[in-house]
Design a protein around this motif. Structure first.
Motif, PDB file in Angstrom:
ATOM      1  N   GLU A 187       0.791  -1.208   0.011  1.00 23.52           N
ATOM      2  CA  GLU A 187      -0.051   0.058  -0.002  1.00 23.52           C
ATOM      3  C   GLU A 187       0.856   1.159  -0.042  1.00 23.52           C
ATOM      4  OE1 GLU A 187      -4.041  -0.234   2.229  1.00 23.52           O
ATOM      5  OE2 GLU A 187      -2.393  -1.070   3.646  1.00 23.52           O
ATOM      6  N   LEU A 188       2.049   1.119   0.644  1.00 26.69           N
ATOM      7  CA  LEU A 188       2.929   2.403   0.995  1.00 26.69           C
ATOM      8  C   LEU A 188       3.408   2.610  -0.466  1.00 26.69           C
ATOM      9  CD1 LEU A 188       4.289   4.730   2.602  1.00 26.69           C
ATOM     10  CD2 LEU A 188       6.057   2.785   2.950  1.00 26.69           C
ATOM     11  N   ARG A 189       3.802   1.499  -1.297  1.00 24.39           N
ATOM     12  CA  ARG A 189       4.523   1.795  -2.514  1.00 24.39           C
ATOM     13  C   ARG A 189       3.388   2.285  -3.629  1.00 24.39           C
ATOM     14  NH1 ARG A 189       8.546   2.927  -4.426  1.00 24.39           N
ATOM     15  NH2 ARG A 189       9.490   1.670  -2.977  1.00 24.39           N
ATOM     16  N   ALA A 190       2.167   1.790  -3.552  1.00 25.75           N
ATOM     17  CA  ALA A 190       1.087   2.311  -4.226  1.00 25.75           C
ATOM     18  C   ALA A 190       0.667   3.807  -3.978  1.00 25.75           C
ATOM     19  CB  ALA A 190      -0.086   1.794  -4.027  1.00 25.75           C
ATOM     20  N   LEU A 191       0.859   4.295  -2.582  1.00 20.15           N
ATOM     21  CA  LEU A 191       0.551   5.793  -2.515  1.00 20.15           C
ATOM     22  C   LEU A 191       1.816   6.608  -2.747  1.00 20.15           C
ATOM     23  CD1 LEU A 191      -1.133   5.457   1.228  1.00 20.15           C
ATOM     24  CD2 LEU A 191      -2.012   6.243  -0.823  1.00 20.15           C
ATOM     25  N   GLU A 192       2.858   6.147  -2.609  1.00 15.86           N
ATOM     26  CA  GLU A 192       4.292   6.651  -3.017  1.00 15.86           C
ATOM     27  C   GLU A 192       5.361   6.091  -3.933  1.00 15.86           C
ATOM     28  OE1 GLU A 192       4.757   9.695  -2.163  1.00 15.86           O
ATOM     29  OE2 GLU A 192       3.644  10.252  -0.416  1.00 15.86           O
ATOM     30  N   PRO A 193       4.746   6.001  -5.174  1.00 15.55           N
ATOM     31  CA  PRO A 193       5.508   5.200  -5.929  1.00 15.55           C
ATOM     32  C   PRO A 193       6.934   5.824  -6.373  1.00 15.55           C
ATOM     33  CG  PRO A 193       3.810   6.357  -7.416  1.00 15.55           C
ATOM     34  CD  PRO A 193       3.663   6.760  -5.796  1.00 15.55           C
ATOM     35  N   ASP A 194       7.205   7.081  -6.173  1.00 10.97           N
ATOM     36  CA  ASP A 194       8.512   7.729  -6.321  1.00 10.97           C
ATOM     37  C   ASP A 194       9.403   7.839  -5.309  1.00 10.97           C
ATOM     38  OD1 ASP A 194       7.314   8.564  -8.882  1.00 10.97           O
ATOM     39  OD2 ASP A 194       6.572  10.442  -7.759  1.00 10.97           O
ATOM     40  N   ALA A 195       8.923   8.003  -4.040  1.00 10.19           N
ATOM     41  CA  ALA A 195       9.878   7.803  -2.904  1.00 10.19           C
ATOM     42  C   ALA A 195      10.361   6.584  -2.360  1.00 10.19           C
ATOM     43  CB  ALA A 195       9.206   8.711  -1.823  1.00 10.19           C
ATOM     44  N   GLU A 196      11.467   6.640  -1.914  1.00  9.49           N
ATOM     45  CA  GLU A 196      11.954   5.299  -1.120  1.00  9.49           C
ATOM     46  C   GLU A 196      12.264   5.479   0.080  1.00  9.49           C
ATOM     47  OE1 GLU A 196      14.934   2.563  -3.233  1.00  9.49           O
ATOM     48  OE2 GLU A 196      14.426   3.872  -5.133  1.00  9.49           O
ATOM     49  N   PHE A 197      11.537   5.226   0.781  1.00 10.23           N
ATOM     50  CA  PHE A 197      11.826   5.255   2.634  1.00 10.23           C
ATOM     51  C   PHE A 197      12.325   4.124   3.072  1.00 10.23           C
ATOM     52  CE2 PHE A 197       7.687   7.422   1.771  1.00 10.23           C
ATOM     53  CZ  PHE A 197       7.702   8.479   2.562  1.00 10.23           C
ATOM     54  N   ASP A 198      13.365   4.471   3.977  1.00 10.40           N
ATOM     55  CA  ASP A 198      13.931   3.589   4.930  1.00 10.40           C
ATOM     56  C   ASP A 198      13.257   3.500   6.198  1.00 10.40           C
ATOM     57  OD1 ASP A 198      15.671   1.700   5.947  1.00 10.40           O
ATOM     58  OD2 ASP A 198      17.376   2.935   5.964  1.00 10.40           O
ATOM     59  N   ILE A 199      12.350   2.679   6.165  1.00  8.98           N
ATOM     60  CA  ILE A 199      11.521   2.870   7.536  1.00  8.98           C
ATOM     61  C   ILE A 199      11.076   1.374   7.834  1.00  8.98           C
ATOM     62  CG2 ILE A 199      10.678   5.277   7.340  1.00  8.98           C
ATOM     63  CD1 ILE A 199       8.012   4.250   5.948  1.00  8.98           C
ATOM     64  N   HIS A 200      10.615   1.360   9.306  1.00  9.18           N
ATOM     65  CA  HIS A 200      10.101  -0.050   9.586  1.00  9.18           C
ATOM     66  C   HIS A 200       8.493  -0.169   9.244  1.00  9.18           C
ATOM     67  CE1 HIS A 200      10.762  -3.490  12.060  1.00  9.18           C
ATOM     68  NE2 HIS A 200       9.485  -3.505  12.551  1.00  9.18           N
ATOM     69  N   GLY A 201       7.981   0.859   9.217  1.00 11.51           N
ATOM     70  CA  GLY A 201       6.516   1.024   8.853  1.00 11.51           C
ATOM     71  C   GLY A 201       5.810   2.245   8.856  1.00 11.51           C
ATOM     72  N   ALA A 202       4.496   2.304   8.310  1.00  9.27           N
ATOM     73  CA  ALA A 202       3.868   3.520   8.246  1.00  9.27           C
ATOM     74  C   ALA A 202       2.428   3.447   8.561  1.00  9.27           C
ATOM     75  CB  ALA A 202       4.036   3.918   6.705  1.00  9.27           C
ATOM     76  N   LEU A 203       1.518   4.351   9.081  1.00 10.13           N
ATOM     77  CA  LEU A 203       0.443   4.465   9.152  1.00 10.13           C
ATOM     78  C   LEU A 203      -0.325   5.688   8.244  1.00 10.13           C
ATOM     79  CD1 LEU A 203       0.237   5.267  13.096  1.00 10.13           C
ATOM     80  CD2 LEU A 203       0.418   2.881  11.739  1.00 10.13           C
TER      81      LEU A 203
END
Ligand SMILES: Cc1cc2nc3c(=O)[nH]c(=O)nc-3n(C[C@H](O)[C@H](O)[C@H](O)COP(=O)(O)OP(=O)(O)OC[C@H]3O[C@@H](n4cnc5c(N)ncnc54)[C@H](O)[C@@H]3O)c2cc1C
Length: 441
Positions: A187-203
């Motif tokens: 879901e994160l990838r679908a919402l943010e196709p351009d940005a590459e996060f280095d994170i454990h998780g998102a809300l």
């Protein structure tokens, strides 16, 4: 359009029904609703409306239901003490023998408990929900539409502990009416196709929204001009004349006003502005910084809160803004390079692949903070014709719309749409020398 000062301004003679002091987002929303209620309204602003001096200038503009937790929450004092020695930390108190700071901190510490934090959260969520409704309606029209985006927001967590703690709070937050949910990696990838996060998780909060500032503020001032509100820029208030329980005159650097009603909405300067009136506002300026850069190609599309780092990131078309840090260092506008570096480093840690681009602006502003994190909103006893709307802290953009509507209801003598008891301006008692006002003071 705001009235520009003439080089030799004549004394101001026009006395409006209501004089609003302060042309930040809160003062402008007061003026908006007071005018809609049929009053003649004048705003006096010490600088330019939407100018650098105002906290409404360079903030990240998050509105919607996220971020309603008061600053005073359990554990924050201990965390703050741990951060004190780190020059890049998001929180700092400059130690100094200032009785107002000491008194503020004492009340802040008292408010750092579960019960008060929960009660404050409920009030602030309610205010934020009402404000979001107002913004949706107001910004549906042409002039302001481009300054408001409501497509949800992300909360990103880098560490397992940070993410798990945030996840544990989700059910309680949802029960309070905030539509927060845990995102799966897809879901994160679908919402943010351009940005590459280095994170454990998102809300994700689907009620996340943001205002482009200062464009929203200057657009609102233009709207007020169209509605017949007079705005006098570079017209600071320097004193009051009172008689009994009435404010008779408001003195400005360009002449006096004798309005029927006065509203103090001067942000963090409200206590200083009201000093001679002894209404007991307890405020500290909490300095924050924002850095605006040219937007890189792989920037997030949604506004993001970088959880543990306490940095907000907001996309502004061809620009990208980062905001953070809370410094209790008095009215010192100096920009601390190490804290700005701290913000930039936090962004880099969460988004290591984001291209670095040209910095367009670095800004500092003062959040008007009350000890318990709730605004001061209501009639200012003992005066019959004075109201206060200030102390909106770190979420003033998200609270201003309903604050203006509530002030207009009070001035009209109507029952306000919300219980204002927790927000009453006199909740910390009067000023140090509280006494009955004498005529002509
Ligand atoms: C880095 C940063 C990020 C932030 N991000 C967010 C966010 O994402 N979402 C959010 O909701 N909030 C955010 N905030 C907080 C928000 O900016 C403030 O709560 C809000 O702008 C306060 O508005 P205000 O109208 O009360 O004060 P201000 O905008 O400061 O306006 C007060 C005005 O009163 C004028 N004034 C002062 N004294 C006098 C006088 N004597 N006579 C006449 N005029 C006077 C001043 O010149 C000023 O223009 C952020 C703040 C900072 C610093």
């Amino acid at each position: 359009m705001p009235t520009m000062p003439s080089p030799n301004p004549a004394p101001l003679r026009y006395d409006p029904d209501v004089l609003v002091i302060g042309g930040g987002v809160v003062g402008l929303f007061c003026a908006y609703y007071l005018r809609r209620a049929g009053n003649s309204v004048t705003v006096v602003e010490r600088g330019p409306v939407g100018g650098l001096q105002s906290c409404s200038y360079g903030n990240t503009g998050f509105v919607g239901t996220q971020g309603a937790l008061p600053l005073a929450e359990p554990g924050v004092m201990a965390q703050g003490l741990r951060w004190l020695l780190n020059p890049e930390s998001p929180f700092y108190i400059r130690p100094r023998p200032d009785p107002e700071l000491m008194s503020w901190l004492w009340h802040f510490r008292r408010a750092c408990n579960e019960r008060d934090a929960k009660a404050g959260f409920r009030v602030l969520v309610d205010m934020k929900k009402r404000s979001l409704g107002i913004l949706r309606e107001l910004c549906a029209s042409d002039g302001l539409a481009s300054t408001f985006t409501a497509q949800g927001m992300l909360l990103a967590y880098r560490t397992r502990q940070g993410f798990e703690k945030a996840c544990r709070a989700v059910p309680g937050t949802v029960a309070s009416g905030v539509p927060l949910r845990v995102l799966g990696p897809g879901e994160l990838r679908a919402l943010e196709p351009d940005a590459e996060f280095d994170i454990h998780g998102a809300l994700y909060n689907e009620e996340g929204a943001y205002l482009r500032v200062p464009d929203f503020v200057t657009g609102l001032a233009r709207r007020l001009g169209d509605m017949g509100v007079e705005i006098h820029e570079h017209t600071g208030v320097v004193g009051f004349e009172v008689a009994g329980a009435e404010v008779r005159r408001v003195r400005t650097v360009h002449g006096d006003f004798s309005p029927r009603e006065t509203v103090i909405a001067a942000g963090t300067w409200s206590a200083e502005c009201a000093r001679g009136l002894d209404i007991g506002l307890k405020l500290q300026p909490a300095k924050g910084y924002s850095v605006t850069v040219r937007a890189p190609g792989n920037a997030p599309r949604l506004p993001v809160l970088l959880g543990e780092g306490k940095v907000a990131l907001v996309p502004l078309g061809d620009r990208l803004r980062f905001g953070g840090t809370l410094e209790l260092s008095g009215m010192d506008t100096a920009i601390s390079r190490s804290r700005v570096d701290g913000i930039l480093r936090t962004v880099q840690v969460y988004l290591p692949k984001m291209e670095s681009t040209e910095t367009l602006e670095t800004w500092s502003g003062f959040r008007p903070c009350s000890p318990d994190g709730l605004p001061f909103l209501g009639r200012a006893a003992p005066y019959r014709n004075l109201s206060v709307a200030c102390g909106h802290g770190h979420i003033g953009m998200g609270l201003a719309p309903v604050s203006g509507r509530l002030i207009a209801q009070l001035v009209a003598g109507e029952r306000p749409e919300m219980d204002l008891t927790p927000l009453r301006p006199g909740r910390y008692g009067g000023g140090p020398s509280r006494r009955r006002p004498r005529p002509g003071r």
